[in-house]
Design a protein around this motif. Structure first.
Motif, PDB file in Angstrom:
ATOM      1  N   THR A 171       0.811  -1.220   0.000  1.00 50.35           N
ATOM      2  CA  THR A 171       0.000   0.000   0.000  1.00 50.35           C
ATOM      3  C   THR A 171       0.850   1.278   0.000  1.00 50.35           C
ATOM      4  O   THR A 171       0.331   2.345  -0.333  1.00 50.35           O
ATOM      5  CB  THR A 171      -0.938   0.019   1.221  1.00 50.35           C
ATOM      6  OG1 THR A 171      -0.167  -0.115   2.416  1.00 50.35           O
ATOM      7  CG2 THR A 171      -1.938  -1.117   1.147  1.00 50.35           C
ATOM      8  N   ARG A 172       2.129   1.189   0.370  1.00 52.07           N
ATOM      9  CA  ARG A 172       2.963   2.395   0.327  1.00 52.07           C
ATOM     10  C   ARG A 172       3.221   2.818  -1.115  1.00 52.07           C
ATOM     11  O   ARG A 172       3.540   3.993  -1.373  1.00 52.07           O
ATOM     12  CB  ARG A 172       4.270   2.158   1.093  1.00 52.07           C
ATOM     13  CG  ARG A 172       5.031   3.456   1.394  1.00 52.07           C
ATOM     14  CD  ARG A 172       6.162   3.205   2.385  1.00 52.07           C
ATOM     15  NE  ARG A 172       5.643   2.891   3.724  1.00 52.07           N
ATOM     16  CZ  ARG A 172       5.247   3.805   4.598  1.00 52.07           C
ATOM     17  NH1 ARG A 172       5.300   5.100   4.270  1.00 52.07           N
ATOM     18  NH2 ARG A 172       4.801   3.447   5.769  1.00 52.07           N
ATOM     19  N   ASP A 173       3.108   1.900  -2.052  1.00 52.00           N
ATOM     20  CA  ASP A 173       3.138   2.221  -3.488  1.00 52.00           C
ATOM     21  C   ASP A 173       4.350   3.066  -3.862  1.00 52.00           C
ATOM     22  O   ASP A 173       4.237   4.105  -4.507  1.00 52.00           O
ATOM     23  CB  ASP A 173       1.840   2.952  -3.876  1.00 52.00           C
ATOM     24  CG  ASP A 173       1.633   2.988  -5.380  1.00 52.00           C
ATOM     25  OD1 ASP A 173       2.311   2.235  -6.099  1.00 52.00           O
ATOM     26  OD2 ASP A 173       0.800   3.789  -5.838  1.00 52.00           O
ATOM     27  N   ASN A 174       5.542   2.571  -3.466  1.00 58.15           N
ATOM     28  CA  ASN A 174       6.755   3.350  -3.722  1.00 58.15           C
ATOM     29  C   ASN A 174       7.532   2.861  -4.935  1.00 58.15           C
ATOM     30  O   ASN A 174       8.663   3.296  -5.171  1.00 58.15           O
ATOM     31  CB  ASN A 174       7.661   3.353  -2.487  1.00 58.15           C
ATOM     32  CG  ASN A 174       8.034   1.946  -2.032  1.00 58.15           C
ATOM     33  OD1 ASN A 174       7.939   0.994  -2.799  1.00 58.15           O
ATOM     34  ND2 ASN A 174       8.451   1.833  -0.770  1.00 58.15           N
ATOM     35  N   ILE A 175       6.935   1.931  -5.699  1.00 55.44           N
ATOM     36  CA  ILE A 175       7.584   1.451  -6.918  1.00 55.44           C
ATOM     37  C   ILE A 175       6.496   0.948  -7.859  1.00 55.44           C
ATOM     38  O   ILE A 175       5.430   0.516  -7.420  1.00 55.44           O
ATOM     39  CB  ILE A 175       8.594   0.310  -6.604  1.00 55.44           C
ATOM     40  CG1 ILE A 175       9.444   0.007  -7.835  1.00 55.44           C
ATOM     41  CG2 ILE A 175       7.883  -0.928  -6.088  1.00 55.44           C
ATOM     42  CD1 ILE A 175      10.571  -0.992  -7.556  1.00 55.44           C
ATOM     43  N   SER A 176       6.726   1.031  -9.144  1.00 53.16           N
ATOM     44  CA  SER A 176       5.759   0.538 -10.118  1.00 53.16           C
ATOM     45  C   SER A 176       5.713  -0.985 -10.076  1.00 53.16           C
ATOM     46  O   SER A 176       6.753  -1.642  -9.942  1.00 53.16           O
ATOM     47  CB  SER A 176       6.136   0.995 -11.531  1.00 53.16           C
ATOM     48  OG  SER A 176       6.103   2.405 -11.622  1.00 53.16           O
ATOM     49  N   ASN A 177       4.521  -1.533 -10.184  1.00 51.00           N
ATOM     50  CA  ASN A 177       4.360  -2.977 -10.189  1.00 51.00           C
ATOM     51  C   ASN A 177       4.990  -3.543 -11.456  1.00 51.00           C
ATOM     52  O   ASN A 177       4.510  -3.297 -12.558  1.00 51.00           O
ATOM     53  CB  ASN A 177       2.873  -3.330 -10.130  1.00 51.00           C
ATOM     54  CG  ASN A 177       2.639  -4.823 -10.024  1.00 51.00           C
ATOM     55  OD1 ASN A 177       3.552  -5.627 -10.134  1.00 51.00           O
ATOM     56  ND2 ASN A 177       1.380  -5.201  -9.807  1.00 51.00           N
ATOM     57  N   PRO A 178       6.073  -4.308 -11.340  1.00 47.50           N
ATOM     58  CA  PRO A 178       6.730  -4.824 -12.553  1.00 47.50           C
ATOM     59  C   PRO A 178       5.842  -5.769 -13.349  1.00 47.50           C
ATOM     60  O   PRO A 178       6.046  -5.945 -14.544  1.00 47.50           O
ATOM     61  CB  PRO A 178       7.966  -5.551 -12.004  1.00 47.50           C
ATOM     62  CG  PRO A 178       7.638  -5.866 -10.578  1.00 47.50           C
ATOM     63  CD  PRO A 178       6.758  -4.753 -10.109  1.00 47.50           C
ATOM     64  N   ALA A 179       4.843  -6.372 -12.694  1.00 48.43           N
ATOM     65  CA  ALA A 179       3.950  -7.286 -13.414  1.00 48.43           C
ATOM     66  C   ALA A 179       3.091  -6.543 -14.421  1.00 48.43           C
ATOM     67  O   ALA A 179       2.547  -7.157 -15.349  1.00 48.43           O
ATOM     68  CB  ALA A 179       3.077  -8.045 -12.421  1.00 48.43           C
ATOM     69  N   CYS A 180       2.928  -5.218 -14.230  1.00 48.57           N
ATOM     70  CA  CYS A 180       2.140  -4.420 -15.183  1.00 48.57           C
ATOM     71  C   CYS A 180       2.738  -4.466 -16.584  1.00 48.57           C
ATOM     72  O   CYS A 180       2.032  -4.320 -17.581  1.00 48.57           O
ATOM     73  CB  CYS A 180       2.057  -2.972 -14.726  1.00 48.57           C
ATOM     74  SG  CYS A 180       0.786  -2.690 -13.494  1.00 48.57           S
ATOM     75  N   LYS A 181       4.048  -4.655 -16.639  1.00 48.94           N
ATOM     76  CA  LYS A 181       4.702  -4.690 -17.945  1.00 48.94           C
ATOM     77  C   LYS A 181       4.364  -5.981 -18.683  1.00 48.94           C
ATOM     78  O   LYS A 181       4.473  -6.048 -19.908  1.00 48.94           O
ATOM     79  CB  LYS A 181       6.222  -4.559 -17.766  1.00 48.94           C
ATOM     80  CG  LYS A 181       6.638  -3.258 -17.093  1.00 48.94           C
ATOM     81  CD  LYS A 181       8.152  -3.154 -17.007  1.00 48.94           C
ATOM     82  CE  LYS A 181       8.585  -1.901 -16.237  1.00 48.94           C
ATOM     83  NZ  LYS A 181       8.134  -0.675 -16.889  1.00 48.94           N
ATOM     84  N   LEU A 182       3.946  -7.008 -17.933  1.00 48.17           N
ATOM     85  CA  LEU A 182       3.571  -8.269 -18.551  1.00 48.17           C
ATOM     86  C   LEU A 182       2.144  -8.233 -19.071  1.00 48.17           C
ATOM     87  O   LEU A 182       1.844  -8.772 -20.132  1.00 48.17           O
ATOM     88  CB  LEU A 182       3.733  -9.423 -17.553  1.00 48.17           C
ATOM     89  CG  LEU A 182       5.133  -9.629 -16.969  1.00 48.17           C
ATOM     90  CD1 LEU A 182       5.108 -10.740 -15.914  1.00 48.17           C
ATOM     91  CD2 LEU A 182       6.131  -9.967 -18.074  1.00 48.17           C
ATOM     92  N   SER A 183       1.255  -7.605 -18.258  1.00 45.07           N
ATOM     93  CA  SER A 183      -0.153  -7.541 -18.663  1.00 45.07           C
ATOM     94  C   SER A 183      -0.827  -6.408 -17.920  1.00 45.07           C
ATOM     95  O   SER A 183      -0.553  -6.168 -16.736  1.00 45.07           O
ATOM     96  CB  SER A 183      -0.846  -8.872 -18.348  1.00 45.07           C
ATOM     97  OG  SER A 183      -2.238  -8.763 -18.525  1.00 45.07           O
TER      98      SER A 183
END
Length: 732
Positions: A171-183
């Motif tokens: 929840t601190r959301d301090n980095i982009s979710n790397p899985a987003c690059k997959l889908s």
């Protein structure tokens, strides 16, 4: 020669110098410790570490908002599991006082962590984990964590962790979710949960905001003391007290600080300061199921003597049976004579290690039988079934007992066959009538009406063998005290199609002070050394009566077995000792709307048992049952258990049927956990009995099985010992 003089002179200078030269100082080892949520970690954050296989932890941790009860078991070297109950302070389970009173909101959670990579010289230990697996989503999250160790004899040992979390841990959301690059589907985390809680929400995993976390655990040079520091990836904006109770849990800092003090090899005291304003305290009690040797006072094995009777007519057969019971643990023995062979049939009640039982029995028979007898045989009786025959050579036993060769073993004197005892009966010590009493505790945890529901009382049982294969037996339960009257589950408006096969347990528990748990006639049939069957009829358990049969095919020494059971049942009337329901629909006001029972029903399963031989799945038993449950729902139950070196068995089961989550109700599907502990690691006397403890989070009607008195997989355990494996932690 000079080297020798130097060595001698150094020795004469004192032990301190020898220690300094030969045994350099090392920092105390850093053994994995528990975090607030249970499982190996820092405080709020997990690490990549695993505890030693078999380690069992029970922990209690409290803060202003939560009280955690955690049980963590290192099932495999690579698999950690945690069961957690969380009480949310200042928030009630329900706003309806008539339903849950002042019971605090309680959440049940299951976590697991899997090691992907062991630490090496250059690579960290890497693990992936799921928090609140099959829970209500209060703390659901996923993580990947890597941990690397550095040790310095002058400073101590440091365990550095870096990880990434999702869900509650992101929840601190301090980095982009790397899985987003997959889908793109990984960019948003679904906010809803399947069913009524308790289901597995795979579609949420590793989705939505992500955050980095990290920290260090420092083992000081003072062995009991260590410190922890972590960067927290949770901003607490979605915690239950915040969302439902409006409590402000905004962190003043993402850094948490903690101290741990280890009390010997049994407990950890934990204290931490978290979020910049919250004091958290906890205690962890731990043991290791792989390191629990047996300590008992036992009857010594008789020494070999040459004072045997001259002929069989001089044998004191009653004394022989008494010695076989006292020394070797064989009870209800029957003795047969054929030529130069003495055959023993009896129930083994003392030793899990059959080699020890064979050795002691051979010692008794050697001293009590005349010299004309040169062979002893033993067939174990398990209820009405006979196991394979163990053949003991008298001469080879004497060589073993007198250590007439190098590295003697009792197995050198024994062999096995599938024969049954032959010859004329010499003595029948089979006591056909048996009875006993034992205290009994039934309990459930985490119910909305009260966190702990229980019944404590005395169970009495008796049995009589009409023949060697036909038994009539039963048991009564005298209830001393229970609080099951608080269980106020009633038939929901949309659940009337499901018969009340288990949720009526309050009626069966509270209607009478003394209840009949079981009264049945059982016939045991052996067809060969691989096929067995039992037939039974009567009051099969506290809630059901009927008739049924079970068949099992189990080859000797095989790591698999196949079975099937078929049962025709009727639900017992709790208002009557011997009555059963003869109508499908019932209306008892205290149980809510009109509801269904099983007036005449069928339940049965085809079962497979498998004991994996792979290194990665050592000491497991997997049981899969496919068929029809008590409520008429059709599906599968999977039961997986792990046995540790001491003989402790821990397992879990889950039943999935064709009932929808709405039809099933809260929990979505039936699941439960159990632990079985051998008596001989808890008492000072040898015993092959077990203490069994089970826990089912919620009592619902779907996915429920009949509680049969006997199970053939247990009665035929000798063919591939599981319940009666020797204690391997005794081995040096």
């Amino acid at each position: 020669m000079n080297l020798i003089r130097t060595s001698l002179s150094l020795s004469l200078m004192g032990p301190a110098l020898v220690w300094a030269q030969d045994m350099p100082f090392e920092a105390p080892p850093l053994e994995p410790s528990q975090m607030d949520f249970g499982g190996v970690g820092l405080m709020q954050m997990p690490t990549g570490r695993m505890a030693p296989e078999g380690e069992f932890n029970f922990a209690v941790t409290g803060s202003d908002e939560y009280l955690f009860y955690n049980v963590t078991l290192q099932v495999m070297p690579w698999l950690e599991t945690t069961i957690r109950y969380t009480m949310v302070n200042d928030l009630f389970y329900s706003s309806d006082p008539s339903f849950s009173g002042d019971t605090k909101y309680t959440d049940k959670g299951i976590d697991f962590k899997v090691r992907l990579l062991e630490e090496s010289e250059y690579l960290p230990e890497l693990s992936v984990g799921i928090r609140d697996f099959a829970g209500t989503g209060l703390f659901d999250g996923e993580f990947v964590a890597a941990t690397k160790r550095y040790s310095n004899p002058n400073l101590g040992t440091f365990d550095f962790t870096l990880g990434m979390g999702w869900g509650y841990l992101g929840t601190r959301d301090n980095i982009s979710n790397p899985a987003c690059k997959l889908s793109d589907s990984f960019c948003e985390r679904p906010s809803d949960f399947k069913g009524n809680g308790g289901s597995v929400d795979f579609e949420r995993w590793f989705k939505g905001p992500a955050a980095l976390f990290g920290g260090v655990e420092y083992q000081t040079l003072h062995a009991p003391l260590r410190f922890k520091l972590e960067y927290d990836s949770n901003d607490y904006s979605e915690d239950f007290p915040v969302v439902r109770g409006g409590i402000d849990m905004t962190p003043h800092t993402p850094w948490n600080f903690g101290v741990l003090y280890r009390l010997g090899h049994m407990a950890d005291l934990r204290l931490s300061y978290e979020r910049g304003d919250t004091l958290v305290a906890g205690v962890s009690l731990y043991t290791n199921f792989n390191e629990m040797p047996s300590f008992w006072r036992d009857t010594p094995t008789p020494e070999v003597e040459d004072k045997q009777p001259e002929q069989l007519s001089d044998v004191d057969w009653e004394r022989v049976t008494e010695e076989l019971d006292k020394v070797a643990g064989y009870q209800n023995t029957q003795l047969y004579v054929e030529g130069n062979t003495i055959s023993v049939v009896g129930e083994q009640k003392k030793y899990r290690d059959r080699n020890e039982a064979h050795e002691k029995a051979a010692a008794v028979l050697y001293n009590e039988m005349p010299s004309s007898i040169d062979t002893f045989t033993i067939n174990e009786r398990s209820r009405g079934l006979l196991g394979d025959q163990t053949v003991i050579s008298k001469d080879k036993y004497r060589d073993f007992a007198e250590v007439n060769y190098i590295n003697p073993s009792i197995e050198d004197a024994t062999s096995t066959s599938n024969n049954k005892p032959q010859g004329k009966p010499a003595y029948d010590g089979f006591e056909r009538f048996d009875w006993g009493f034992a205290p009994k505790l039934a309990q459930t945890l985490g119910n909305p009406e009260d966190f702990y529901l229980f019944s404590v009382g005395l169970s009495g049982n008796a049995s009589y063998w009409l023949t060697d294969n036909l038994e009539i037996g039963g048991s009564l339960y005298w209830d001393w005290y229970n609080n099951y009257d608080k269980f106020n589950y009633v038939t929901p408006p949309d659940g009337t199609s499901v018969p009340r096969v288990r949720t009526m347990f309050r009626a069966y528990q509270n209607e009478h002070a003394v209840t009949m748990s079981n009264l049945q006639l059982t016939w045991f049939q052996e067809y060969s050394d691989t096929m067995d069957q039992q037939f039974y009829a009567g009051y099969l358990e506290s809630m059901f009566a009927g008739v049924g049969t079970e068949f099992l095919y189990r080859p000797k020494g095989a790591n698999w077995a196949l079975g099937a059971d078929v049962n025709l049942v009727s639900q017992r009337d709790p208002e009557s000792y011997f009555g059963v329901y003869d109508e499908k629909w019932q209306h008892i006001p205290e149980y809510g709307r009109p509801f269904q029972v099983v007036d005449k029903g069928f339940t049965g399963f085809v079962s497979g048992y498998y004991y994996p031989q792979w290194d990665i799945l050592q000491d497991l038993m997997i049981q899969v049952d496919v068929g029809q449950f008590l409520a008429g729902d059709v599906g599968t139950q999977v039961n997986v258990s792990k046995q540790f070196k001491s003989g402790v068995i821990a397992g879990a089961f889950a039943s999935i049927s064709d009932l929808s989550a709405d039809e099933f109700g809260e929990g979505s599907f039936t699941k439960g956990f159990y632990i079985s502990i051998p008596f001989d690691i808890m008492t000072v006397k040898p015993s092959n009995n077990r203490a069994n403890f089970s826990w089912q989070p919620l009592t619902r009607d779907g996915g429920q099985k009949l509680g049969r008195k006997y199970s053939l997989i247990e009665l035929t355990d000798e063919r591939n010992p599981w319940y009666q494996r020797p204690n391997a932690s005794d081995e040096k």
